[in-house]
Design a protein around this motif. Structure first.
Motif, PDB file in Angstrom:
ATOM      1  N   CYS A  58       0.815  -1.218   0.000  1.00  0.00           N
ATOM      2  CA  CYS A  58       0.000   0.000   0.000  1.00  0.00           C
ATOM      3  C   CYS A  58       0.843   1.260   0.000  1.00  0.00           C
ATOM      4  O   CYS A  58       0.377   2.317  -0.434  1.00  0.00           O
ATOM      5  N   LYS A  74      -3.507   5.910  -2.786  1.00  0.00           N
ATOM      6  CA  LYS A  74      -4.851   5.617  -2.299  1.00  0.00           C
ATOM      7  C   LYS A  74      -5.928   6.320  -3.119  1.00  0.00           C
ATOM      8  O   LYS A  74      -7.089   5.964  -3.066  1.00  0.00           O
ATOM      9  N   HIS A 100      -6.004  -1.637  -1.219  1.00  0.00           N
ATOM     10  CA  HIS A 100      -6.430  -1.026   0.048  1.00  0.00           C
ATOM     11  C   HIS A 100      -7.705  -1.691   0.572  1.00  0.00           C
ATOM     12  O   HIS A 100      -7.883  -1.846   1.781  1.00  0.00           O
ATOM     13  N   LYS A 121      -6.667  -4.980   2.120  1.00  0.00           N
ATOM     14  CA  LYS A 121      -6.033  -4.736   3.424  1.00  0.00           C
ATOM     15  C   LYS A 121      -7.094  -4.528   4.508  1.00  0.00           C
ATOM     16  O   LYS A 121      -6.981  -5.078   5.604  1.00  0.00           O
TER      17      LYS A 121
END
Length: 104
Positions: free
Chosen positions: A47, A52, A65, A68
């Motif tokens: 990441c 993002k 993301h 995760k």
């Protein structure tokens, strides 16, 4: 908390066909927890390399993301499964098949 040190996920599958098949799989829950910890560490490192901010031209969301966050939620769910007392998570029985998942 259990005095035995760790919990087991017992999966029992019984199938009645021409022959009677019975299988039991004891799986320690701490193995799942350790695998999820390692996978979360890999995702955290990945990441850092991927921004993002979602790409507007892409039809798929930023999945690294999302994965995760899914791993973090799975770890919390696994922590709640390894609670204080042993219990049956799934107990399904029909005429030909029986599935039993226990937390012991």
């Amino acid at each position: 908390m259990s005095i035995r040190g760790w919990r087991f996920l017992w999966i029992k599958l019984r199938i009645e066909n021409r022959r009677f098949i019975r299988m039991s799989f004891p799986i320690p829950l701490y193995i799942f927890q350790e695998l999820l910890d390692c996978f979360q560490d890999l995702l955290t490192a990945t990441c850092f390399l991927i921004p993002k901010v979602p790409d507007p031209s892409s039809s798929a969301p930023n999945t690294i993301h999302s994965v995760k966050e899914l791993v973090i939620m799975s770890k919390k769910l696994l922590d709640t499964l390894a609670g204080d007392e042993p219990y049956d998570l799934v107990d399904i029985a029909t005429d030909e098949v029986k599935v039993l998942i226990k937390i012991r």
